[in-house]
Scaffold this motif. Structure first.
Motif, mmCIF file in Angstrom:
data_model
loop_
_atom_site.group_PDB
_atom_site.id
_atom_site.type_symbol
_atom_site.label_atom_id
_atom_site.label_comp_id
_atom_site.label_asym_id
_atom_site.label_seq_id
_atom_site.Cartn_x
_atom_site.Cartn_y
_atom_site.Cartn_z
ATOM 1 N N GLY A 17 -14.589 -5.337 27.604
ATOM 2 C CA GLY A 17 -15.983 -6.008 27.396
ATOM 3 C C GLY A 17 -16.768 -5.546 28.960
ATOM 4 O O GLY A 17 -18.067 -5.782 28.710
ATOM 5 N N ILE A 18 -16.216 -5.344 30.049
ATOM 6 C CA ILE A 18 -16.981 -5.127 31.248
ATOM 7 C C ILE A 18 -17.626 -3.702 31.040
ATOM 8 O O ILE A 18 -18.792 -3.336 31.472
ATOM 9 C CB ILE A 18 -16.146 -5.271 32.372
ATOM 10 C CG1 ILE A 18 -15.709 -6.685 32.734
ATOM 11 C CG2 ILE A 18 -16.676 -4.770 33.601
ATOM 12 C CD1 ILE A 18 -16.807 -7.833 32.888
ATOM 13 N N ALA A 19 -16.827 -2.880 30.502
ATOM 14 C CA ALA A 19 -17.353 -1.466 30.261
ATOM 15 C C ALA A 19 -18.458 -1.598 29.311
ATOM 16 O O ALA A 19 -19.365 -0.880 29.489
ATOM 17 C CB ALA A 19 -16.161 -0.591 29.886
ATOM 18 N N ALA A 20 -18.301 -2.409 28.194
ATOM 19 C CA ALA A 20 -19.536 -2.364 27.185
ATOM 20 C C ALA A 20 -20.750 -3.033 27.835
ATOM 21 O O ALA A 20 -21.789 -2.685 27.388
ATOM 22 C CB ALA A 20 -18.897 -3.238 26.097
ATOM 23 N N LEU A 21 -20.393 -4.123 28.655
ATOM 24 C CA LEU A 21 -21.691 -4.693 29.573
ATOM 25 C C LEU A 21 -22.368 -3.555 30.328
ATOM 26 O O LEU A 21 -23.576 -3.657 30.342
ATOM 27 C CB LEU A 21 -21.219 -5.826 30.284
ATOM 28 C CG LEU A 21 -22.338 -6.565 31.111
ATOM 29 C CD1 LEU A 21 -23.363 -6.916 30.326
ATOM 30 C CD2 LEU A 21 -21.469 -7.785 32.038
ATOM 31 N N ASP A 22 -21.331 -2.659 31.012
ATOM 32 C CA ASP A 22 -22.053 -1.626 31.737
ATOM 33 C C ASP A 22 -22.874 -0.685 30.725
ATOM 34 O O ASP A 22 -24.066 -0.388 31.237
ATOM 35 C CB ASP A 22 -21.146 -0.871 32.541
ATOM 36 C CG ASP A 22 -20.573 -1.774 33.825
ATOM 37 O OD1 ASP A 22 -21.265 -2.646 34.130
ATOM 38 O OD2 ASP A 22 -19.488 -1.087 34.355
ATOM 39 N N LEU A 23 -22.215 -0.292 29.545
ATOM 40 C CA LEU A 23 -23.053 0.408 28.736
ATOM 41 C C LEU A 23 -24.255 -0.193 28.237
ATOM 42 O O LEU A 23 -25.466 0.480 28.496
ATOM 43 C CB LEU A 23 -22.174 0.610 27.412
ATOM 44 C CG LEU A 23 -22.841 1.142 26.260
ATOM 45 C CD1 LEU A 23 -23.398 2.432 26.435
ATOM 46 C CD2 LEU A 23 -21.789 1.208 24.981
ATOM 47 N N ALA A 24 -24.125 -1.519 27.903
ATOM 48 C CA ALA A 24 -25.548 -2.213 27.536
ATOM 49 C C ALA A 24 -26.350 -2.085 28.566
ATOM 50 O O ALA A 24 -28.059 -2.227 28.392
ATOM 51 C CB ALA A 24 -24.975 -3.655 27.048
ATOM 52 N N MET A 25 -26.312 -2.368 29.739
ATOM 53 C CA MET A 25 -27.085 -2.409 30.925
ATOM 54 C C MET A 25 -27.827 -0.846 31.205
ATOM 55 O O MET A 25 -28.958 -0.906 31.407
ATOM 56 C CB MET A 25 -26.677 -2.706 32.138
ATOM 57 C CG MET A 25 -26.206 -4.137 32.240
ATOM 58 S SD MET A 25 -25.600 -4.872 33.826
ATOM 59 C CE MET A 25 -24.429 -3.876 34.352
ATOM 60 N N GLU A 26 -27.105 0.085 30.892
ATOM 61 C CA GLU A 26 -27.456 1.682 31.051
ATOM 62 C C GLU A 26 -28.352 1.915 29.805
ATOM 63 O O GLU A 26 -29.413 2.377 29.803
ATOM 64 C CB GLU A 26 -26.205 2.389 30.870
ATOM 65 C CG GLU A 26 -26.941 3.989 31.124
ATOM 66 C CD GLU A 26 -25.682 5.084 31.172
ATOM 67 O OE1 GLU A 26 -25.623 6.040 30.449
ATOM 68 O OE2 GLU A 26 -24.777 4.766 32.162
ATOM 69 N N LEU A 27 -28.141 1.254 28.618
ATOM 70 C CA LEU A 27 -29.042 1.642 27.559
ATOM 71 C C LEU A 27 -30.292 0.923 27.904
ATOM 72 O O LEU A 27 -31.321 1.214 27.417
ATOM 73 C CB LEU A 27 -28.291 0.837 26.192
ATOM 74 C CG LEU A 27 -27.083 1.823 25.638
ATOM 75 C CD1 LEU A 27 -26.375 0.892 24.614
ATOM 76 C CD2 LEU A 27 -27.626 3.156 25.233
ATOM 77 N N ALA A 28 -30.050 -0.477 28.309
ATOM 78 C CA ALA A 28 -31.305 -1.168 28.423
ATOM 79 C C ALA A 28 -32.257 -0.530 29.602
ATOM 80 O O ALA A 28 -33.477 -0.461 29.544
ATOM 81 C CB ALA A 28 -31.210 -2.804 28.764
ATOM 82 N N GLY A 29 -31.751 0.126 30.599
ATOM 83 C CA GLY A 29 -32.270 0.737 31.667
ATOM 84 C C GLY A 29 -32.866 2.045 31.147
ATOM 85 O O GLY A 29 -34.213 2.231 31.404
ATOM 86 N N ASN A 30 -32.348 2.417 30.282
ATOM 87 C CA ASN A 30 -32.842 3.777 29.446
ATOM 88 C C ASN A 30 -34.153 3.347 28.579
ATOM 89 O O ASN A 30 -35.217 4.014 28.614
ATOM 90 C CB ASN A 30 -31.972 4.480 28.845
ATOM 91 C CG ASN A 30 -30.946 5.025 29.557
ATOM 92 O OD1 ASN A 30 -31.057 5.566 30.590
ATOM 93 N ND2 ASN A 30 -29.709 5.596 28.839
ATOM 94 N N ALA A 31 -33.979 2.283 27.874
ATOM 95 C CA ALA A 31 -35.087 1.837 27.079
ATOM 96 C C ALA A 31 -36.140 1.188 27.848
ATOM 97 O O ALA A 31 -37.302 1.521 27.544
ATOM 98 C CB ALA A 31 -34.700 0.490 26.302
ATOM 99 N N ALA A 32 -35.961 0.651 28.927
ATOM 100 C CA ALA A 32 -37.210 0.423 29.772
ATOM 101 C C ALA A 32 -38.008 1.540 30.215
ATOM 102 O O ALA A 32 -39.347 1.445 30.393
ATOM 103 C CB ALA A 32 -36.614 -0.236 31.092
ATOM 104 N N LYS A 33 -37.528 2.695 30.542
ATOM 105 C CA LYS A 33 -38.072 3.884 30.863
ATOM 106 C C LYS A 33 -39.107 4.446 29.765
ATOM 107 O O LYS A 33 -39.933 5.304 29.812
ATOM 108 C CB LYS A 33 -37.114 5.102 31.380
ATOM 109 C CG LYS A 33 -36.314 4.625 32.589
ATOM 110 C CD LYS A 33 -35.285 5.485 32.654
ATOM 111 C CE LYS A 33 -34.534 5.091 34.132
ATOM 112 N NZ LYS A 33 -33.347 6.048 34.448
ATOM 113 N N ARG A 34 -38.577 4.086 28.458
ATOM 114 C CA ARG A 34 -39.357 4.654 27.359
ATOM 115 C C ARG A 34 -40.886 3.882 27.303
ATOM 116 O O ARG A 34 -40.967 2.879 27.415
ATOM 117 C CB ARG A 34 -38.519 4.489 25.859
ATOM 118 C CG ARG A 34 -37.479 5.304 25.768
ATOM 119 C CD ARG A 34 -36.823 5.144 24.565
ATOM 120 N NE ARG A 34 -35.458 4.803 24.888
ATOM 121 C CZ ARG A 34 -34.695 3.856 24.072
ATOM 122 N NH1 ARG A 34 -35.124 3.450 22.881
ATOM 123 N NH2 ARG A 34 -33.520 3.640 24.371
#
Length: 109
Positions: A92-109
């Motif tokens: 779950g912690i790894a998945a949260l890190d994944l989600a934060m990375e995805l959100a960061g990438n989405a914010a750049k779009r």
């Protein structure tokens, strides 16, 4: 915008939140269990489904699309790499890190 605010909050307080957060289901297992999941098809399906549901849930709850097309293979590969590098973390912690990375990438779009 809601997801960005949540992620900003999580980044500001990562240690206390992670230490006190309760993760249930397959996400409560260790990353070493994730890495060994391929030995059992049922465990593999449960772990991967848990991560997809977790990320999808965060995606639906936010104001911004963070998973794009939802590349299942890319998400699993990211989790594989992350769990190999930090096997004692919870899935779950790894998945949260994944989600934060995805959100960061989405914010750049």
């Amino acid at each position: 915008m809601k997801i960005v605010a949540v992620i900003a909050f999580l980044l500001l307080l990562p240690t206390p939140l992670r230490a006190g957060a309760t993760i249930v289901g397959a996400g409560s297992q260790s990353c070493s269990a994730w890495t060994n999941r391929t030995k059992n098809a049922i465990v593999k399906g449960a772990f991967e489904s848990w991560v997809m549901g977790f990320v999808s849930g965060l995606n639906v709850s936010g104001d911004r699309e963070i998973v794009g097309g939802g590349d299942y293979t890319a998400i699993v590969a990211w989790m594989d790499q992350r769990c190999r590098s930090r096997p004692t973390d919870q899935i779950g912690i790894a998945a949260l890190d994944l989600a934060m990375e995805l959100a960061g990438n989405a914010a750049k779009r």
